[in-house]
Enzyme design. Structure first.
Site, PDB file in Angstrom:
ATOM      1  N   LYS A 135     -17.247  -6.159   5.383  1.00  0.00           N
ATOM      2  CA  LYS A 135     -15.762  -6.680   5.536  1.00  0.00           C
ATOM      3  C   LYS A 135     -15.350  -7.992   6.764  1.00  0.00           C
ATOM      4  O   LYS A 135     -14.248  -8.244   6.647  1.00  0.00           O
ATOM      5  CB  LYS A 135     -15.275  -5.784   5.170  1.00  0.00           C
ATOM      6  CG  LYS A 135     -15.035  -6.177   3.792  1.00  0.00           C
ATOM      7  CD  LYS A 135     -13.759  -5.710   2.613  1.00  0.00           C
ATOM      8  CE  LYS A 135     -13.236  -5.896   1.100  1.00  0.00           C
ATOM      9  NZ  LYS A 135     -12.655  -5.910   0.182  1.00  0.00           N
ATOM     10  N   ARG A 155      -1.848  -5.658  -8.582  1.00  0.00           N
ATOM     11  CA  ARG A 155      -0.819  -7.436  -7.927  1.00  0.00           C
ATOM     12  C   ARG A 155      -0.564  -8.069  -9.215  1.00  0.00           C
ATOM     13  O   ARG A 155      -0.763  -7.687 -10.148  1.00  0.00           O
ATOM     14  CB  ARG A 155      -0.771  -7.185  -6.847  1.00  0.00           C
ATOM     15  CG  ARG A 155      -0.638  -7.282  -5.229  1.00  0.00           C
ATOM     16  CD  ARG A 155      -1.386  -7.479  -4.429  1.00  0.00           C
ATOM     17  NE  ARG A 155      -2.576  -7.689  -4.429  1.00  0.00           N
ATOM     18  CZ  ARG A 155      -3.520  -7.289  -3.494  1.00  0.00           C
ATOM     19  NH1 ARG A 155      -3.076  -7.810  -2.321  1.00  0.00           N
ATOM     20  NH2 ARG A 155      -5.032  -7.040  -3.270  1.00  0.00           N
ATOM     21  N   HIS A 185       0.687  -1.112   0.029  1.00  0.00           N
ATOM     22  CA  HIS A 185      -0.092   0.134  -0.207  1.00  0.00           C
ATOM     23  C   HIS A 185       0.590   1.486  -0.278  1.00  0.00           C
ATOM     24  O   HIS A 185       0.549   2.519  -0.633  1.00  0.00           O
ATOM     25  CB  HIS A 185      -0.767  -0.034   1.345  1.00  0.00           C
ATOM     26  CG  HIS A 185      -2.119  -1.117   1.267  1.00  0.00           C
ATOM     27  ND1 HIS A 185      -2.061  -1.809   2.429  1.00  0.00           N
ATOM     28  CD2 HIS A 185      -3.502  -1.874   0.404  1.00  0.00           C
ATOM     29  CE1 HIS A 185      -3.202  -2.226   2.041  1.00  0.00           C
ATOM     30  NE2 HIS A 185      -4.233  -2.144   1.473  1.00  0.00           N
ATOM     31  N   SER A 244      -2.740  -8.115   3.294  1.00  0.00           N
ATOM     32  CA  SER A 244      -3.490  -7.339   4.460  1.00  0.00           C
ATOM     33  C   SER A 244      -3.433  -9.089   4.783  1.00  0.00           C
ATOM     34  O   SER A 244      -3.231  -9.673   6.324  1.00  0.00           O
ATOM     35  CB  SER A 244      -4.405  -6.208   4.407  1.00  0.00           C
ATOM     36  OG  SER A 244      -4.563  -5.258   3.973  1.00  0.00           O
TER      37      SER A 244
HETATM   38  P1  ADP Z   1      -9.748  -3.165  -0.715  1.00  0.00           P
HETATM   39  O1  ADP Z   1     -10.529  -4.377  -0.005  1.00  0.00           O
HETATM   40  O2  ADP Z   1     -10.260  -2.102  -1.507  1.00  0.00           O
HETATM   41  O3  ADP Z   1      -9.631  -4.333  -2.655  1.00  0.00           O
HETATM   42  P2  ADP Z   1      -7.067  -3.023   0.258  1.00  0.00           P
HETATM   43  O4  ADP Z   1      -6.860  -2.997   1.255  1.00  0.00           O
HETATM   44  O5  ADP Z   1      -7.527  -4.954   0.070  1.00  0.00           O
HETATM   45  O6  ADP Z   1      -8.657  -2.588   0.119  1.00  0.00           O
HETATM   46  O7  ADP Z   1      -6.569  -2.459  -0.983  1.00  0.00           O
HETATM   47  C1  ADP Z   1      -6.719  -1.513  -0.769  1.00  0.00           C
HETATM   48  C2  ADP Z   1      -5.396  -1.114  -2.788  1.00  0.00           C
HETATM   49  O8  ADP Z   1      -4.276  -1.595  -2.869  1.00  0.00           O
HETATM   50  C3  ADP Z   1      -6.424  -1.867  -3.892  1.00  0.00           C
HETATM   51  O9  ADP Z   1      -6.904  -1.941  -4.679  1.00  0.00           O
HETATM   52  C4  ADP Z   1      -4.943  -3.218  -3.640  1.00  0.00           C
HETATM   53  O10 ADP Z   1      -5.861  -3.972  -4.974  1.00  0.00           O
HETATM   54  C5  ADP Z   1      -4.258  -2.702  -3.416  1.00  0.00           C
HETATM   55  N1  ADP Z   1      -2.867  -3.782  -2.871  1.00  0.00           N
HETATM   56  C6  ADP Z   1      -3.427  -3.830  -2.140  1.00  0.00           C
HETATM   57  N2  ADP Z   1      -1.985  -4.945  -1.791  1.00  0.00           N
HETATM   58  C7  ADP Z   1      -1.392  -3.757  -2.940  1.00  0.00           C
HETATM   59  C8  ADP Z   1       0.018  -4.838  -3.138  1.00  0.00           C
HETATM   60  N3  ADP Z   1       0.961  -5.761  -2.690  1.00  0.00           N
HETATM   61  N4  ADP Z   1       0.684  -3.966  -4.661  1.00  0.00           N
HETATM   62  C9  ADP Z   1      -0.464  -3.336  -5.379  1.00  0.00           C
HETATM   63  N5  ADP Z   1      -1.759  -2.864  -5.029  1.00  0.00           N
HETATM   64  C10 ADP Z   1      -1.726  -3.126  -3.370  1.00  0.00           C
END
Ligand code: ADP
Length: 162
Positions: A41, A92, A17, A130
């Site tokens: 969630k 990703r 992030h 996460s």
């Molecule tokens: P959500 O529940 O909205 O997907 P996340 O907290 O899982 O929220 O992720 C927020 C954003 O960050 C999403 O667009 C996700 O694809 C991106 N993201 C999460 N981890 C990574 C990573 N390691 N590399 C690139 N983007 C990431």
């Protein structure tokens, strides 16, 4: 002024992030990092805890023009409320594409004036999620190099199986 919203669950905020956020800062004058308040969630960390962690990360990294916040309801409405024209999302693997593609199609339909910009994390963080952090932290794994240093202790303590 170019303003964007980087929305997510951030449960918890990882170095993946952070990579995406740092890239967004280079293109925008102001970045809202906004925790989605979505009880469906079943998050581990409360909205307040997640916003607080992001505030600590922003401070310890010395990031300027970043505003940690939270929101409920439709993302496109929130984007309008804060006067932003863009949404930031991270990608990703191919698996993210399918999901992001669907969200983008729906957001564009609801508000065609809002565009989404996608960034990838550094390759060494591209596997990070996460959910993986929550899983390994419950078994006391070392979180160094996975979540920002200033949040390691708090995240580890909260996720450790008691
Ligand atoms: P959500 O529940 O909205 O997907 P996340 O907290 O899982 O929220 O992720 C927020 C954003 O960050 C999403 O667009 C996700 O694809 C991106 N993201 C999460 N981890 C990574 C990573 N390691 N590399 C690139 N983007 C990431």
């Amino acid at each position: 002024m170019r303003i964007c919203v980087y929305p997510g669950s951030f449960d918890p905020f990882t170095l993946g992030h952070l990579d995406v956020l740092k890239k967004a800062i280079t293109l925008f004058d102001k970045v809202y990092v906004s925790v989605l308040n979505n009880s469906a969630k079943n998050p581990v960390f409360t909205v307040e805890e997640r916003v607080r962690m992001i505030e600590q990360i922003v401070e310890s990294e010395g990031l300027e023009n970043v505003k940690p916040s939270s929101f409920g309801g439709l993302l496109v409405d929130y984007v309008d409320r804060v006067g932003a024209g863009y949404i930031i999302r991270g990608l990703r693997a191919i698996t993210d594409f399918e999901y992001e593609f669907q969200i983008d199609a729906m957001n564009s339909r609801m508000n065609p004036s809002v565009n989404t910009v996608y960034f990838m994390a550094k390759p060494e963080h591209s596997f990070l999620s996460s959910s993986m952090i929550r899983e390994i932290a419950s078994f006391n794994a070392d979180l160094k190099g996975l979540v920002p240093d200033c949040t390691i202790d708090f995240v580890a303590e909260r996720l450790r199986k008691k």
